[in-house]
Design an enzyme around this catalytic site. Sequence first.
Site, mmCIF file in Angstrom:
data_model
loop_
_atom_site.group_PDB
_atom_site.id
_atom_site.type_symbol
_atom_site.label_atom_id
_atom_site.label_comp_id
_atom_site.label_asym_id
_atom_site.label_seq_id
_atom_site.Cartn_x
_atom_site.Cartn_y
_atom_site.Cartn_z
ATOM 1 N N LYS A 18 0.879 -1.400 -0.265
ATOM 2 C CA LYS A 18 -0.105 0.056 -0.340
ATOM 3 C C LYS A 18 1.130 1.168 0.087
ATOM 4 C CE LYS A 18 -3.989 -1.239 1.757
ATOM 5 N NZ LYS A 18 -5.563 -1.419 2.862
ATOM 6 N N LYS A 66 -5.634 -10.475 -7.162
ATOM 7 C CA LYS A 66 -6.541 -10.748 -5.833
ATOM 8 C C LYS A 66 -7.781 -9.503 -6.325
ATOM 9 C CE LYS A 66 -5.691 -8.295 -2.478
ATOM 10 N NZ LYS A 66 -5.938 -7.875 -0.778
ATOM 11 N N LYS A 96 -10.677 -4.035 -4.134
ATOM 12 C CA LYS A 96 -11.367 -2.685 -4.258
ATOM 13 C C LYS A 96 -11.185 -1.417 -4.886
ATOM 14 C CE LYS A 96 -13.035 -2.925 0.362
ATOM 15 N NZ LYS A 96 -12.930 -2.576 1.758
HETATM 16 P P1 TYM Z 1 -10.480 -5.783 4.321
HETATM 17 O O1 TYM Z 1 -11.557 -4.671 3.935
HETATM 18 O O2 TYM Z 1 -9.473 -4.973 2.704
HETATM 19 O O3 TYM Z 1 -11.310 -7.071 3.494
HETATM 20 C C1 TYM Z 1 -12.426 -7.486 4.345
HETATM 21 C C2 TYM Z 1 -12.329 -8.927 4.542
HETATM 22 O O4 TYM Z 1 -12.306 -9.440 3.011
HETATM 23 C C3 TYM Z 1 -11.291 -10.287 3.208
HETATM 24 N N1 TYM Z 1 -11.117 -9.882 1.663
HETATM 25 C C4 TYM Z 1 -10.795 -11.191 0.567
HETATM 26 N N2 TYM Z 1 -11.444 -12.775 0.540
HETATM 27 C C5 TYM Z 1 -11.789 -13.340 -0.149
HETATM 28 N N3 TYM Z 1 -10.268 -12.445 -1.396
HETATM 29 C C6 TYM Z 1 -10.655 -11.563 -1.564
HETATM 30 N N4 TYM Z 1 -10.223 -10.997 -3.007
HETATM 31 C C7 TYM Z 1 -10.237 -11.063 -0.677
HETATM 32 N N5 TYM Z 1 -10.405 -9.480 -0.630
HETATM 33 C C8 TYM Z 1 -10.424 -9.311 0.805
HETATM 34 C C9 TYM Z 1 -10.272 -9.611 3.636
HETATM 35 O O5 TYM Z 1 -9.264 -10.967 3.811
HETATM 36 C C10 TYM Z 1 -11.085 -9.337 5.499
HETATM 37 O O6 TYM Z 1 -11.745 -10.680 5.942
HETATM 38 N N6 TYM Z 1 -7.513 -5.439 7.809
HETATM 39 C C11 TYM Z 1 -8.946 -5.223 7.745
HETATM 40 C C12 TYM Z 1 -9.894 -5.570 8.842
HETATM 41 C C13 TYM Z 1 -9.933 -5.217 9.697
HETATM 42 C C14 TYM Z 1 -9.974 -6.622 10.571
HETATM 43 C C15 TYM Z 1 -9.746 -6.241 11.865
HETATM 44 C C16 TYM Z 1 -10.384 -7.913 10.049
HETATM 45 C C17 TYM Z 1 -9.395 -4.196 10.275
HETATM 46 N N7 TYM Z 1 -9.732 -4.719 12.140
HETATM 47 C C18 TYM Z 1 -9.503 -7.363 12.797
HETATM 48 C C19 TYM Z 1 -10.150 -8.653 11.192
HETATM 49 C C20 TYM Z 1 -9.890 -8.364 12.524
HETATM 50 C C21 TYM Z 1 -8.891 -5.290 5.981
HETATM 51 O O7 TYM Z 1 -8.023 -4.729 5.355
HETATM 52 O O8 TYM Z 1 -9.952 -5.853 5.265
#
Ligand code: TYM
Length: 357
Positions: free
Chosen positions: A115, A217, A220
């Site tokens: 990032k 992957k 967004k």
């Molecule tokens: P974020 O917002 O990027 O994504 C949310 C969730 O979606 C999953 N994900 C995917 N799973 C499968 N294939 C994909 N292409 C894909 N893209 C995204 C992510 O693995 C995630 O589970 N850091 C985290 C948010 C967060 C969090 C937490 C998660 C903040 N605090 C505490 C768990 C516990 C994030 O950026 O997710």
Amino acid sequence: MSNIEERVFSGIQPTGNLHLGNYLGAIKRFVSLQDDYNCIYCVVDLHAITVWQEPSELANNIREVTAAFIASGIDPQKHIVFNQSQVAEHAELAWIFNCVARMGWLSRMTQFKEKAGKDREKASVGLFAYPALMAADILTYRATHVPVGEDQKQHLELTRDIAQKFNNDFSDRISSLGLGEPMMVGDEKVQGYFPLTEPLIGGPAARVMSLRDGSKKMSKSDPSDLSRIVMTDDADAISKKIRKAKTDADGLPSEVEGLKNRPEADNLVGIYAALNDMDKASVLKEFGGAQFGTFKPALADLAVAKIDPIASEMRRLQADPAEIDSLLVKGADRAREIANRTLADVKEIVGFVGPRR
Ligand code: TYM
């Protein structure tokens, strides 16, 4: 709060373009854990602002993720749904964890490297400290299980490292205050306050790939709209994106091994499996030998049948923002009750002075 109870926590960033990867890798699994655990699902708006967010869009994106949770079947009465910035304890515990985590640990985080890009000097300090806040999200509730997609694995390992270092550093204090419980750290038994959280990663959609490039992957931020199905796509858009998805020229194999080195085919089969609660082997039992000309329309029909009702329920919910906001306020009140107790313990463990528990 001396003993650690089993509890699920997870979060999603309100950064727009909520997509099929988020749904299959995370939200759909959140829904399925509700019968077996007490769950806390959080819209992580503090994480979102580690990169620039347009204030007028941020509020709507927070409501959109909340609507997706509810429309997908998360029950906000039985479980807790809220947005992170309403519970100040996350930021408070994150500060303490900033003082537990080491620079070296955070420097190794691949998501930060990706990032921040080439010009790290220009990345926000928040982007660097992001994983310590994520550890705080989880450990504010002393959560034992965290469902996420594959891309969050390293962050969850760091969460365990932080919990372990905190438990080790303060073990005597935790024990003399009568908090926490005995746990093994390597060969050593320590009195630990924070659980070593288990990641729940798996299933056929732990890593959903871009529809345009099976080596990337689904994300967004991909500049191509055709690379992802977003939760607000209508039936036509979903069908078009699947029709245009990149594939190779061969038909589908009849065994999972035949998907090796065929990332695009593997991805579409995985998406089908996850949407239909099957494994890849069962999908191939049905479609082995079929050409994409047959498989893609079947996948498109399935995706529309599963996503369209969620999308229309999301639209219905989002038409009443006040209702969503009030749900988040109620969720935050319940979250704060748990968070308060943890922070009172932690402050005492660290040695801060304040009102007695
Ligand atoms: P974020 O917002 O990027 O994504 C949310 C969730 O979606 C999953 N994900 C995917 N799973 C499968 N294939 C994909 N292409 C894909 N893209 C995204 C992510 O693995 C995630 O589970 N850091 C985290 C948010 C967060 C969090 C937490 C998660 C903040 N605090 C505490 C768990 C516990 C994030 O950026 O997710």
